[in-house]
Design a protein around this motif. Sequence first.
Motif, PDB file in Angstrom:
ATOM      1  N   UNK A 128      -0.595  -7.319 -12.779  1.00 44.12           N
ATOM      2  CA  UNK A 128      -0.985  -8.568 -13.787  1.00 44.12           C
ATOM      3  C   UNK A 128      -1.931  -8.298 -14.687  1.00 44.12           C
ATOM      4  N   UNK A 129      -3.041  -7.519 -14.128  1.00 45.65           N
ATOM      5  CA  UNK A 129      -4.160  -7.068 -14.670  1.00 45.65           C
ATOM      6  C   UNK A 129      -4.199  -5.825 -15.555  1.00 45.65           C
ATOM      7  N   UNK A 130      -2.656  -5.233 -15.686  1.00 42.19           N
ATOM      8  CA  UNK A 130      -2.382  -3.939 -16.373  1.00 42.19           C
ATOM      9  C   UNK A 130      -3.235  -2.808 -16.155  1.00 42.19           C
ATOM     10  N   UNK A 131      -3.502  -2.668 -14.702  1.00 44.13           N
ATOM     11  CA  UNK A 131      -4.237  -1.378 -14.473  1.00 44.13           C
ATOM     12  C   UNK A 131      -3.208  -0.694 -13.530  1.00 44.13           C
ATOM     13  N   UNK A 132      -2.738   0.404 -14.095  1.00 48.73           N
ATOM     14  CA  UNK A 132      -1.781   1.177 -13.620  1.00 48.73           C
ATOM     15  C   UNK A 132      -2.182   2.038 -12.692  1.00 48.73           C
ATOM     16  N   UNK A 133      -3.420   2.646 -12.747  1.00 48.77           N
ATOM     17  CA  UNK A 133      -4.103   3.326 -11.458  1.00 48.77           C
ATOM     18  C   UNK A 133      -3.964   2.548 -10.339  1.00 48.77           C
ATOM     19  N   UNK A 134      -4.616   1.449 -10.414  1.00 50.67           N
ATOM     20  CA  UNK A 134      -4.817   0.451  -9.291  1.00 50.67           C
ATOM     21  C   UNK A 134      -3.331   0.005  -8.638  1.00 50.67           C
ATOM     22  N   UNK A 135      -2.369  -0.199  -9.349  1.00 46.36           N
ATOM     23  CA  UNK A 135      -1.134  -0.551  -9.074  1.00 46.36           C
ATOM     24  C   UNK A 135      -0.477   0.551  -8.112  1.00 46.36           C
ATOM     25  N   UNK A 136      -0.674   1.717  -8.856  1.00 50.40           N
ATOM     26  CA  UNK A 136      -0.051   2.900  -8.019  1.00 50.40           C
ATOM     27  C   UNK A 136      -0.611   3.080  -6.673  1.00 50.40           C
ATOM     28  N   UNK A 137      -2.065   2.780  -6.763  1.00 47.63           N
ATOM     29  CA  UNK A 137      -2.893   2.989  -5.520  1.00 47.63           C
ATOM     30  C   UNK A 137      -2.254   2.163  -4.657  1.00 47.63           C
ATOM     31  N   UNK A 138      -2.171   0.952  -4.692  1.00 47.67           N
ATOM     32  CA  UNK A 138      -1.721  -0.286  -3.715  1.00 47.67           C
ATOM     33  C   UNK A 138      -0.350   0.166  -3.444  1.00 47.67           C
ATOM     34  N   UNK A 166      16.804  -2.585   6.049  1.00 44.86           N
ATOM     35  CA  UNK A 166      16.119  -3.052   4.894  1.00 44.86           C
ATOM     36  C   UNK A 166      14.743  -2.512   4.591  1.00 44.86           C
ATOM     37  N   UNK A 167      13.947  -2.314   5.702  1.00 43.36           N
ATOM     38  CA  UNK A 167      12.685  -1.640   5.381  1.00 43.36           C
ATOM     39  C   UNK A 167      12.915  -0.194   4.726  1.00 43.36           C
ATOM     40  N   UNK A 168      13.770   0.521   5.349  1.00 39.43           N
ATOM     41  CA  UNK A 168      13.991   1.745   4.811  1.00 39.43           C
ATOM     42  C   UNK A 168      14.468   1.825   3.177  1.00 39.43           C
ATOM     43  N   UNK A 169      15.181   0.763   2.761  1.00 42.99           N
ATOM     44  CA  UNK A 169      15.548   0.371   1.515  1.00 42.99           C
ATOM     45  C   UNK A 169      14.435   0.282   0.754  1.00 42.99           C
ATOM     46  N   UNK A 170      13.386  -0.666   1.439  1.00 42.50           N
ATOM     47  CA  UNK A 170      12.399  -1.135   0.659  1.00 42.50           C
ATOM     48  C   UNK A 170      11.515   0.156   0.346  1.00 42.50           C
ATOM     49  N   UNK A 171      11.371   1.113   1.133  1.00 46.76           N
ATOM     50  CA  UNK A 171      10.270   2.225   1.142  1.00 46.76           C
ATOM     51  C   UNK A 171      10.929   3.007  -0.160  1.00 46.76           C
ATOM     52  N   UNK A 172      12.286   3.350  -0.238  1.00 50.14           N
ATOM     53  CA  UNK A 172      12.965   3.937  -1.185  1.00 50.14           C
ATOM     54  C   UNK A 172      12.743   3.426  -2.444  1.00 50.14           C
ATOM     55  N   UNK A 173      12.728   2.071  -2.457  1.00 47.96           N
ATOM     56  CA  UNK A 173      12.565   1.384  -3.674  1.00 47.96           C
ATOM     57  C   UNK A 173      10.961   1.386  -4.116  1.00 47.96           C
ATOM     58  N   UNK A 174       9.963   1.291  -3.035  1.00 43.56           N
ATOM     59  CA  UNK A 174       8.547   1.365  -3.512  1.00 43.56           C
ATOM     60  C   UNK A 174       8.444   2.841  -4.034  1.00 43.56           C
ATOM     61  N   UNK A 175       8.786   3.851  -3.500  1.00 42.09           N
ATOM     62  CA  UNK A 175       8.575   5.248  -4.087  1.00 42.09           C
ATOM     63  C   UNK A 175       9.353   5.204  -5.400  1.00 42.09           C
ATOM     64  N   UNK A 176      10.226   4.797  -5.573  1.00 42.20           N
ATOM     65  CA  UNK A 176      11.001   5.011  -7.133  1.00 42.20           C
ATOM     66  C   UNK A 176      10.176   4.347  -7.852  1.00 42.20           C
ATOM     67  N   UNK A 177       9.766   2.927  -7.517  1.00 44.33           N
ATOM     68  CA  UNK A 177       9.000   2.060  -8.346  1.00 44.33           C
ATOM     69  C   UNK A 177       7.773   2.792  -8.693  1.00 44.33           C
ATOM     70  N   UNK A 178       7.036   3.301  -7.976  1.00 41.70           N
ATOM     71  CA  UNK A 178       5.934   4.212  -8.236  1.00 41.70           C
ATOM     72  C   UNK A 178       5.971   5.248  -9.116  1.00 41.70           C
ATOM     73  N   UNK A 179       6.953   5.927  -9.166  1.00 37.20           N
ATOM     74  CA  UNK A 179       7.367   7.089 -10.077  1.00 37.20           C
ATOM     75  C   UNK A 179       7.539   6.203 -11.450  1.00 37.20           C
TER      76      UNK A 179
END
Lengths: 131, 209
Positions: free
Chosen positions: B94-104, B152-165
């Motif tokens: 929301x703060x548009x901070x790309x670095x922090x978003x990726x970190x979290x 579901x957690x496995x799918x969530x993890x894949x999603x998080x990885x893809x989202x980060x990229x």
Amino acid sequence: MSSLTSENIDILVSQHQPENATLKNYVIGFVSSIVLTMSAYLLAYYHAGGRGLLFGLLAVLALIQFSVQLIFFLHVGKEFSPRLKLIVTLFMMLVVLIIVGGSLWIMYNLNHRVMPSTKQMVQYMNREDNL
Amino acid sequence: MSDLVPSAQVDVKEVNRLIERNDEDNTTIFGFWVYLMTDCVLFGSLFAVFTVLRNNTFGGPGGAVLFSLPYALIETLSLLTSSFTCGLAVLSAQRKSKKQTVFWFVVTFLLGATFLGLELTEFHKFIAGGNSWHRSGFLSSYFALVGTHGLHITIGLIWIAVMTGFILKRGINGLTMKRIRMLSLFWHFLDVVWIFIFTIVYLFGALHA
């Protein structure tokens, strides 16, 4: 549109935005979830109090944590009307209540009324064999 | 701040465009919410099955023998913390901070992976001890319920990885923000389901001794 001020525009746009999360909400949700989890865990671990009471307490703690996370993590109930998200959520709870409550009600009655004890079952099978 | 803006300077078209875009995003996110609620019904049925079958151990071990409460607590805390860090990722976005978003999101991924690792280790321990889903009705329903959550957690993890990229490549704009919101709903939702698994499967299981 001549009475539009910059503030008015912000409000107008924000009313159409997905709910904005705040740090305060996440911290409240996180801290209270930890407290609720730990108290439920300690109650179960030390078998504090009678069993019936303990089941009730743990269920209440879980339901409180459910509401806390729904409000502070999933932002339910913080949208502008029409509150479709809230309506769908309440409908889900109703359906789950019917499925879970109904299944348990029926299954425990079946166990109680239909399922014979092991002794009765053995007697019955012996009688069938003798026929 | 509430000084009147002369009407000539207010770009009505721009305001309308913003509102329209937000409304469209809201509809998509609402649709995703409806999916999550139907998923709740799936989990509700699995909880009903588990509760009905929990005493049908067929001579095998029950929950009180198999489950370790401290182990379940560690699983719970890692998932709960990952839910919190996922929230922090949304705030950074929301703060548009790309670095922090990726970190979290990376932190969330690691905590989620820890949770999944603990869960799979537990499954492996049960199966190696001869207590797989073949053993009894209780264990079948246990693996069905907790396994569905783990899936579901496995799918969530894949999603998080893809989202980060995706964030690394595209940065944070309207499109990524919409997807981040849906991902965070999914992840928080999995933690909400886990509250009930922790209480009904593990804590109640210890009391059934």
